[in-house]
Design a protein around this motif. Structure first.
Motif, PDB file in Angstrom:
ATOM      1  N   ARG A  50     -73.910  -0.904 -17.968  1.00 13.10           N
ATOM      2  CA  ARG A  50     -73.021  -1.620 -18.673  1.00 13.10           C
ATOM      3  C   ARG A  50     -72.821  -2.996 -18.029  1.00 13.10           C
ATOM      4  O   ARG A  50     -72.686  -3.881 -18.960  1.00 13.10           O
ATOM      5  N   SER A  51     -72.954  -3.220 -16.981  1.00  6.74           N
ATOM      6  CA  SER A  51     -72.802  -4.427 -16.414  1.00  6.74           C
ATOM      7  C   SER A  51     -73.809  -5.399 -16.596  1.00  6.74           C
ATOM      8  O   SER A  51     -73.642  -6.450 -16.728  1.00  6.74           O
ATOM      9  N   LEU A  52     -75.129  -4.795 -16.899  1.00  8.57           N
ATOM     10  CA  LEU A  52     -76.312  -5.643 -17.172  1.00  8.57           C
ATOM     11  C   LEU A  52     -76.067  -6.161 -18.710  1.00  8.57           C
ATOM     12  O   LEU A  52     -76.207  -7.230 -19.055  1.00  8.57           O
ATOM     13  N   TRP A  53     -76.094  -5.129 -19.624  1.00  8.45           N
ATOM     14  CA  TRP A  53     -75.991  -5.615 -20.931  1.00  8.45           C
ATOM     15  C   TRP A  53     -74.703  -6.329 -21.380  1.00  8.45           C
ATOM     16  O   TRP A  53     -74.755  -7.200 -22.272  1.00  8.45           O
ATOM     17  N   GLY A  54     -73.454  -6.075 -20.664  1.00  4.44           N
ATOM     18  CA  GLY A  54     -72.315  -6.715 -20.620  1.00  4.44           C
ATOM     19  C   GLY A  54     -72.162  -8.188 -20.587  1.00  4.44           C
ATOM     20  O   GLY A  54     -71.975  -9.066 -21.066  1.00  4.44           O
ATOM     21  N   HIS A  55     -73.141  -8.363 -19.343  1.00  2.00           N
ATOM     22  CA  HIS A  55     -73.594  -9.822 -18.883  1.00  2.00           C
ATOM     23  C   HIS A  55     -74.267 -10.747 -19.851  1.00  2.00           C
ATOM     24  O   HIS A  55     -74.004 -11.698 -20.212  1.00  2.00           O
ATOM     25  N   LEU A  56     -75.209  -9.969 -20.273  1.00  2.00           N
ATOM     26  CA  LEU A  56     -76.248 -10.614 -21.249  1.00  2.00           C
ATOM     27  C   LEU A  56     -75.749 -10.814 -22.424  1.00  2.00           C
ATOM     28  O   LEU A  56     -75.790 -12.080 -22.940  1.00  2.00           O
ATOM     29  N   GLY A  57     -74.680 -10.091 -22.807  1.00  2.00           N
ATOM     30  CA  GLY A  57     -74.003 -10.436 -24.109  1.00  2.00           C
ATOM     31  C   GLY A  57     -73.200 -11.654 -23.846  1.00  2.00           C
ATOM     32  O   GLY A  57     -73.045 -12.362 -24.886  1.00  2.00           O
ATOM     33  N   TRP A  58     -72.221 -11.752 -22.876  1.00  2.00           N
ATOM     34  CA  TRP A  58     -71.682 -12.859 -22.723  1.00  2.00           C
ATOM     35  C   TRP A  58     -72.518 -14.111 -22.487  1.00  2.00           C
ATOM     36  O   TRP A  58     -72.087 -15.356 -23.129  1.00  2.00           O
ATOM     37  N   GLN A  59     -73.587 -13.954 -21.896  1.00  2.00           N
ATOM     38  CA  GLN A  59     -74.486 -15.195 -21.854  1.00  2.00           C
ATOM     39  C   GLN A  59     -75.151 -15.652 -23.135  1.00  2.00           C
ATOM     40  O   GLN A  59     -75.307 -16.539 -23.335  1.00  2.00           O
ATOM     41  N   ASP A  60     -75.187 -14.604 -24.016  1.00  2.00           N
ATOM     42  CA  ASP A  60     -75.938 -15.152 -25.363  1.00  2.00           C
ATOM     43  C   ASP A  60     -75.050 -15.891 -26.023  1.00  2.00           C
ATOM     44  O   ASP A  60     -75.277 -17.163 -26.789  1.00  2.00           O
ATOM     45  N   ILE A  61     -73.680 -15.720 -26.153  1.00  2.00           N
ATOM     46  CA  ILE A  61     -72.635 -16.377 -26.625  1.00  2.00           C
ATOM     47  C   ILE A  61     -72.687 -17.758 -25.889  1.00  2.00           C
ATOM     48  O   ILE A  61     -72.474 -18.909 -26.751  1.00  2.00           O
ATOM     49  N   ARG A  62     -72.489 -17.728 -24.745  1.00  2.00           N
ATOM     50  CA  ARG A  62     -72.292 -18.968 -24.004  1.00  2.00           C
ATOM     51  C   ARG A  62     -73.443 -20.040 -24.234  1.00  2.00           C
ATOM     52  O   ARG A  62     -73.648 -21.157 -24.412  1.00  2.00           O
ATOM     53  N   GLN A  63     -74.845 -19.291 -24.158  1.00  2.00           N
ATOM     54  CA  GLN A  63     -76.010 -20.239 -24.539  1.00  2.00           C
ATOM     55  C   GLN A  63     -76.014 -20.635 -26.111  1.00  2.00           C
ATOM     56  O   GLN A  63     -76.620 -21.822 -26.214  1.00  2.00           O
ATOM     57  N   ARG A  64     -75.633 -20.105 -26.829  1.00  2.00           N
ATOM     58  CA  ARG A  64     -75.596 -20.466 -28.270  1.00  2.00           C
ATOM     59  C   ARG A  64     -74.565 -21.659 -28.488  1.00  2.00           C
ATOM     60  O   ARG A  64     -74.917 -22.690 -29.443  1.00  2.00           O
ATOM     61  N   TYR A  65     -73.418 -21.634 -27.773  1.00  2.00           N
ATOM     62  CA  TYR A  65     -72.475 -22.781 -28.122  1.00  2.00           C
ATOM     63  C   TYR A  65     -72.592 -23.564 -26.552  1.00  2.00           C
ATOM     64  O   TYR A  65     -71.525 -24.149 -26.286  1.00  2.00           O
ATOM     65  N   ARG A  66     -73.598 -23.581 -26.006  1.00  2.00           N
ATOM     66  CA  ARG A  66     -73.711 -24.602 -24.982  1.00  2.00           C
ATOM     67  C   ARG A  66     -73.613 -26.049 -25.344  1.00  2.00           C
ATOM     68  O   ARG A  66     -74.076 -26.557 -26.406  1.00  2.00           O
ATOM     69  N   HIS A 143     -81.070  -3.105 -24.592  1.00  2.00           N
ATOM     70  CA  HIS A 143     -80.945  -4.345 -25.615  1.00  2.00           C
ATOM     71  C   HIS A 143     -80.019  -3.774 -26.823  1.00  2.00           C
ATOM     72  O   HIS A 143     -79.628  -4.766 -27.321  1.00  2.00           O
ATOM     73  N   VAL A 144     -80.200  -2.793 -27.382  1.00  2.00           N
ATOM     74  CA  VAL A 144     -79.152  -2.298 -28.504  1.00  2.00           C
ATOM     75  C   VAL A 144     -77.885  -2.489 -27.911  1.00  2.00           C
ATOM     76  O   VAL A 144     -76.991  -2.944 -28.791  1.00  2.00           O
ATOM     77  N   TYR A 145     -77.268  -2.007 -27.022  1.00  2.00           N
ATOM     78  CA  TYR A 145     -76.064  -2.126 -26.648  1.00  2.00           C
ATOM     79  C   TYR A 145     -75.613  -3.615 -26.236  1.00  2.00           C
ATOM     80  O   TYR A 145     -74.533  -3.855 -26.555  1.00  2.00           O
ATOM     81  N   ARG A 146     -76.712  -4.211 -25.708  1.00  2.00           N
ATOM     82  CA  ARG A 146     -76.370  -5.814 -25.850  1.00  2.00           C
ATOM     83  C   ARG A 146     -76.040  -6.187 -27.087  1.00  2.00           C
ATOM     84  O   ARG A 146     -74.886  -7.057 -27.019  1.00  2.00           O
ATOM     85  N   LEU A 147     -76.791  -5.809 -28.172  1.00  2.00           N
ATOM     86  CA  LEU A 147     -76.386  -6.463 -29.331  1.00  2.00           C
ATOM     87  C   LEU A 147     -75.174  -6.270 -30.024  1.00  2.00           C
ATOM     88  O   LEU A 147     -74.628  -6.960 -30.454  1.00  2.00           O
TER      89      LEU A 147
END
Length: 302
Positions: A50-66, A143-147
């Motif tokens: 959970r720590s991996l895909w949780g961090h990646l999910g946050w990064q996806d949003i931060r990268q989209r609105y960088r 990758h599914v949990y991340r999405l």
């Protein structure tokens, strides 16, 4: 010419012959890559990270609105502008009060954004993560949990519009509003199997990706999101009422209603919950079958 005596294959060379028979050596049993245990281990292993895909999910949003000043608040703004515009338009077309039409459309939009995101991005979930799949030894379910986590964050941002709407158009909420939480959990559980199933199939057949997007756009108009289902059922024209009942065969209707009814203080129709639970069971069975059979091939298909 003398013939050397036959020795047992397991007998060490250079020693005296072993008298008697020696039991044959058997290889240890191996676990098949297409068994149910491997499929379930992938799901549980991905959940454990959970720590991996949780961090990646946050990064996806931060990268989209960088480099954006408002950042993820743009999600809320775009949702509010679209809902208000359609609410005013359809309230005038159907002759409904804006205080009724706008909350109906707004909550429908919030739920639909989550559903459509899980389907359209789920169809591309493994293709988009090709580099990670080939170089990161992690379960596919990561990758599914991340999405699903990323879509849940979007859903939380959009709920800000719902809270503002309650201040402008108060709703008759009661204890049933608490049902929105298990309803959303059911929605997330279904989003996971949809992303896993569609992701595997679309990775193998790439032409299904644009087809899936087209079907999702079509289902938006066939699902009571901007038009009110009950108004058509109560129509004085029996033909319109009969045709409106065909919407019951639309599975998206039930997923929308299990959340929209509690959030708007409407009477809970348990039929929608039964249909959603049935779809959840059938969907996960299909997902596990596909995951068991084709999980090991995804890395070669991407």
């Amino acid at each position: 010419m003398s013939v050397p005596a036959r020795t047992d294959p397991g007998q060490p060379t250079g020693g005296p012959p072993i008298v008697g028979s020696v039991p044959a050596m058997t290889a240890p049993p191996t676990t098949s890559r297409h068994d149910w245990r491997s499929a379930l281990a992938d799901l549980s292993g991905g959940w454990g990270q959970r720590s991996l895909w949780g961090h990646l999910g946050w990064q996806d949003i931060r990268q989209r609105y960088r480099r954006s000043v408002l950042g993820p608040i743009w999600i809320t703004i775009s949702m509010a502008v679209t809902a208000v515009a359609l609410g005013i338009l359809y309230a005038g077309l159907f002759g409904n009060d804006l205080s009724v039409q706008l909350p109906y459309i707004l909550v429908g939009f919030i739920v639909w954004a989550f559903i459509s995101g899980c389907i359209t991005e789920g169809a591309d979930v493994f293709i988009a993560n090709e580099g990670l799949i080939k170089h990161l030894p992690a379960p596919l379910s990561v990758h599914v949990y991340r999405l699903v986590w990323r879509q849940s964050l979007f859903f939380a941002h959009n709920l800000i519009v719902y809270l503002i709407m309650l201040l402008v158009f108060p709703q008759p909420l009661d204890w049933s509003v608490l049902l929105a939480l298990p309803a959303f959990l059911l929605l997330a559980v279904n989003g996971a199997w949809v992303a896993m199933l569609f992701g595997i199939v679309t990775t193998r057949f790439r032409d299904l990706n644009p087809i899936t997007q087209s079907i999702v756009q079509l289902m938006f108009f066939l699902t009571p999101i901007v038009w009110m289902y009950q108004d058509l059922l109560n129509s004085s024209n029996p033909t319109i009422a009969d045709r409106a009942r065909l919407a019951e065969f639309n599975p998206f209707l039930h997923f929308i209603e299990v959340i929209r009814q509690p959030l708007l203080g409407q009477d809970v129709v348990w039929r929608h919950w039964v249909v959603v639970l049935g779809i959840t069971v059938v969907g996960w069975v299909m997902c596990l079958v596909v995951l068991r059979r084709y999980r090991s091939r995804v890395s070669y298909w991407v």
